[in-house]
Design an enzyme around this catalytic site. Sequence first.
Site, PDB file in Angstrom:
ATOM      1  CG  LEU A 103      -2.019  -1.136   1.130  1.00  0.00           C
ATOM      2  CD1 LEU A 103      -2.929  -1.091   2.345  1.00  0.00           C
ATOM      3  CD2 LEU A 103      -2.868  -1.068  -0.144  1.00  0.00           C
ATOM      4  CB  ALA A 108       3.532   7.314   1.971  1.00  0.00           C
ATOM      5  CG  ASP A 148       4.680   2.233  -5.549  1.00  0.00           C
ATOM      6  OD1 ASP A 148       4.152   2.011  -6.656  1.00  0.00           O
ATOM      7  OD2 ASP A 148       4.759   1.388  -4.649  1.00  0.00           O
TER       8      ASP A 148
HETATM    9  O1  PMV Z   1       3.947  -4.829  -3.728  1.00  0.00           O
HETATM   10  P1  PMV Z   1       3.661  -3.623  -4.517  1.00  0.00           P
HETATM   11  O2  PMV Z   1       2.297  -3.019  -4.392  1.00  0.00           O
HETATM   12  O3  PMV Z   1       4.715  -2.567  -4.473  1.00  0.00           O
HETATM   13  O4  PMV Z   1       3.523  -4.113  -6.006  1.00  0.00           O
HETATM   14  C1  PMV Z   1       4.535  -4.573  -6.806  1.00  0.00           C
HETATM   15  C2  PMV Z   1       4.059  -4.411  -8.200  1.00  0.00           C
HETATM   16  C3  PMV Z   1       4.712  -5.363  -9.180  1.00  0.00           C
HETATM   17  O5  PMV Z   1       4.116  -5.094 -10.437  1.00  0.00           O
HETATM   18  C4  PMV Z   1       4.432  -6.791  -8.808  1.00  0.00           C
HETATM   19  C5  PMV Z   1       6.200  -5.158  -9.258  1.00  0.00           C
HETATM   20  C6  PMV Z   1       6.646  -3.858  -9.874  1.00  0.00           C
HETATM   21  O6  PMV Z   1       7.818  -3.499  -9.643  1.00  0.00           O
HETATM   22  O7  PMV Z   1       5.880  -3.217 -10.593  1.00  0.00           O
END
Ligand code: PMV
Length: 314
Positions: A103, A108, A148
Site C-alpha cells: 500500500l 509515502a 509509487d
Molecule cells: O507490492 P507492490 O504493491 O509494491 O507491487 C509490486 C508491483 C509489481 O508489479 C508486482 C512489481 C513492480 O515493480 O511493478
Amino acid sequence: MSKASAPGKAILFGEHFVVYGVKAILCAINKRVTVTAEKIPQNKILIKSNIGELDAPLKKPISEINSPLKPFYYLANKMIEKHNQKTGIKIFVESEIPLGVGLGSSSACCVAGAASISRLFEETSKEQILELAIEAERTIFENTSGADCTVCTFGGLMEYDKKRGFSQIESDSNFNLVIANSNIEHSTDVVVSNVGQFKEKNEEKFLNLCQKESELVKQVSIMLKNNDLRGLGKCMHDNQKFLEIIGISNEKLREMIKMAEDTSFGAKITGAGGGGCIIALTDESNLEKTILKLREGNYDCFSVKIDFKGLDTF
Ligand code: PMV
C-alpha cells in the site's frame, strides 16, 4: 521545524504485467504518513517511528545503516552535507498505512521525508521532492520504478508504463475501495521472480496474457473517465483471472475475493500478491455490506477513497 504528509497507494490494474511493459493503473489513497523534522544541536540523526528507532552519528556510509528507516537517514545526511550544517536532525514518523502489504507505505515515507527534511533548509518544488524521494527509496528497493513515489507525490489516478513513464488520468471517479489484508507476509522480489520463472516456462501463454491485460487497461481508462463502476468491477474480475494464471494467488486470497465479490462491483489482488491485500470496488450503496461481509470472515479490512491532494506540507 518542518512537517509534511503523503498518501499511500493502491495498484488498481496491471501489477506484474507492468514489469514486462504493459500499462498499470494506480491511485493514491487517503491513508497517510506524516513526517516531522527538526534541527537539533547534537551531531547525530535521530529517527522515531512506530516501527522502531534509529540513532546514528552523521556521515556514516549508507551501506552501514541496517534499518528499514535507512531512507530517512539518507535524506537527512544528504541535506546536512549539502547545506554544510554542523549539527543534526531529529525525525518523527507517524503512519496510518499498514506496512509491507503493497500500500505504498515506504514510498509515502520517502516522499513525506524528502519534503519535511529538505524544507528545513530550502523551498523545494514537488518535482525536486519526488527526485529526492526516489533516490531515498533506492536505498531499500534498488530497482524501484518510481511509480509509487510519483503517485504519492501528485495524488489522484495515474497510468504508468516503463517506457513512457506516468501520466495523470483526469477523472471524477469517486469510488470507495475496501482493502482487506490477508496478513500473509510476502516479498515483492520473490513473487516477481516467480512470475519471471512462469514466463520462462510459458512464453506464449504469458505474451498472450500481456496482450489481454493491455486491452483490459485500455477499457479501464475509458471506464474511469465515465465513472462506470460496474464495468470496472467486471474488469477487476477479469484481471484477477490473469493473476491466478501467473500463480500469484492462493487459497486465502481466493476466499477473500469470493466473499468481497458477493456484495461489491468486483475484487482482485492489489500489488505483488502471494499474500498482502485485496481490493474490492464499492460505492455508498454496497460499502458497508462489503466491509461487514469481510469482517464476518474475520478479515482485517478498511475502506479508502482516492486522495487527490498528494504531498502536503505544513
Ligand atoms: O507490492 P507492490 O504493491 O509494491 O507491487 C509490486 C508491483 C509489481 O508489479 C508486482 C512489481 C513492480 O515493480 O511493478
